[in-house]
Design an enzyme around this catalytic site. Structure first.
Site, PDB file in Angstrom:
ATOM      1  N   PRO A  21       0.732  -0.918   0.085  1.00  0.00           N
ATOM      2  CG  PRO A  21       0.317  -0.843   2.125  1.00  0.00           C
ATOM      3  CD  PRO A  21       0.889  -1.923   1.382  1.00  0.00           C
ATOM      4  CG  PHE A  23       2.010   6.430   3.165  1.00  0.00           C
ATOM      5  CD1 PHE A  23       2.569   7.702   2.878  1.00  0.00           C
ATOM      6  CD2 PHE A  23       0.433   6.622   3.042  1.00  0.00           C
ATOM      7  CE1 PHE A  23       2.040   8.731   2.399  1.00  0.00           C
ATOM      8  CE2 PHE A  23       0.053   7.824   2.760  1.00  0.00           C
ATOM      9  CZ  PHE A  23       0.627   8.998   2.098  1.00  0.00           C
ATOM     10  CB  THR A  53       4.525  16.247 -11.350  1.00  0.00           C
ATOM     11  OG1 THR A  53       3.243  16.647 -10.808  1.00  0.00           O
ATOM     12  CG2 THR A  53       4.762  15.962 -12.635  1.00  0.00           C
ATOM     13  CG  ASP A  97       8.956   5.083  -7.387  1.00  0.00           C
ATOM     14  OD1 ASP A  97       8.810   4.243  -6.731  1.00  0.00           O
ATOM     15  OD2 ASP A  97       8.851   6.249  -7.029  1.00  0.00           O
ATOM     16  CD  GLU A  98       4.493   6.109  -7.203  1.00  0.00           C
ATOM     17  OE1 GLU A  98       3.207   5.293  -7.287  1.00  0.00           O
ATOM     18  OE2 GLU A  98       4.741   6.461  -6.158  1.00  0.00           O
ATOM     19  CB  THR A 174      -8.472   3.866 -10.950  1.00  0.00           C
ATOM     20  OG1 THR A 174      -9.618   3.082 -11.101  1.00  0.00           O
ATOM     21  CG2 THR A 174      -7.449   2.850 -10.512  1.00  0.00           C
ATOM     22  CD  GLU A 175      -3.730   6.337 -14.123  1.00  0.00           C
ATOM     23  OE1 GLU A 175      -3.598   7.469 -14.386  1.00  0.00           O
ATOM     24  OE2 GLU A 175      -3.164   5.387 -14.793  1.00  0.00           O
ATOM     25  N   GLY A 178      -1.595  11.547  -5.367  1.00  0.00           N
ATOM     26  CA  GLY A 178      -1.461  12.309  -4.124  1.00  0.00           C
ATOM     27  C   GLY A 178      -0.864  11.918  -3.082  1.00  0.00           C
ATOM     28  CE1 TYR A 183      -5.859   7.304  -2.767  1.00  0.00           C
ATOM     29  CE2 TYR A 183      -4.267   9.082  -3.306  1.00  0.00           C
ATOM     30  CZ  TYR A 183      -5.005   8.272  -3.859  1.00  0.00           C
ATOM     31  OH  TYR A 183      -5.516   8.335  -5.060  1.00  0.00           O
TER      32      TYR A 183
END
Length: 210
Positions: A21, A23, A53, A97-98, A174-175, A178, A183
């Site tokens: 998830p 964090f 960004t 990443d991501e 969905t996207e 943040g 979250y």
């Protein structure tokens, strides 16, 4: 008859995946692995989606501020041409990443590791705020040498958090990129209870729109 080893044109690659998830330390784990590869003298590059960004455009940045320069791209398959074929050949390790934001993640990882012999280290969300598969991250599990499922700490009780809860109930796409403003990581019990509360609140909002 040629031996099987002589038919290999280059060393075989690897794929390592960090999921969990928000964090949970996915980017931190990715950066730690990438920096260790740099320390051993390997040629490394970091990639991320140009959609992200939040902290920096040209760096991968963890939530605690650790950063590493990167290429921000709309897709992965165009990277080789943009980076340069000669420079790409010299690469040993590619960090991503991501990864949930890349639709061509599976094809890129498959080619980079199987064909080009690269070590690919990937970090991404395994599920969205509704606990459904997010992007193509889960698709590369069958390709991966290792898969590490990371957990965060539930913001409501401190127990291990496996899920991401969206705070803004009116946002349903969905996207929605943040951080802590949108979250929070939660355990199973608080995810279930919060979902019930949010669904009720969403129903009230929907009725007000009528």
């Amino acid at each position: 008859m040629a031996s099987s080893s002589s038919t290999l044109s280059h060393s075989s690659g690897e794929i390592h995946l960090f999921v969990g998830p928000m964090f949970a330390g996915k980017t931190t784990s990715l950066l730690r692995r990438i920096k260790s590869e740099v320390d051993t003298g390997r040629n490394v590059v970091m990639l991320k989606s140009s959609k992200d960004t939040r902290y920096a455009i040209d760096s991968v940045v963890s939530h605690d501020g650790v950063k590493f320069p990167c290429w921000a791209l709309p897709d992965l398959m165009s990277f080789k041409e943009k980076y340069g074929h000669e420079a790409y050949q010299k690469l040993d390790v590619i960090g991503i990443d991501e990864a949930q934001f890349f639709e061509d993640l599976y094809d890129f990882c498959c080619k980079a590791a199987d064909v080009d012999g690269k070590i690919v280290v990937v970090a991404g969300l395994d599920g969205d705020y509704l606990r459904r598969s997010f992007g193509s991250v889960l698709h590369i599990i069958p390709l991966a040498d290792t898969v590490t499922k990371l957990t965060a700490r539930c913001e409501l009780c401190g127990k291990r958090a496996f899920f991401t809860l969206r705070k803004k109930i009116e946002e349903t796409q969905t996207e929605l990129i943040g951080g802590a403003d949108l979250y929070m990581p939660v355990c199973r019990n608080h995810y279930k209870n919060s979902q019930v509360v949010m669904e009720a609140a969403r129903s009230v909002l929907d009725l007000k729109k009528l």
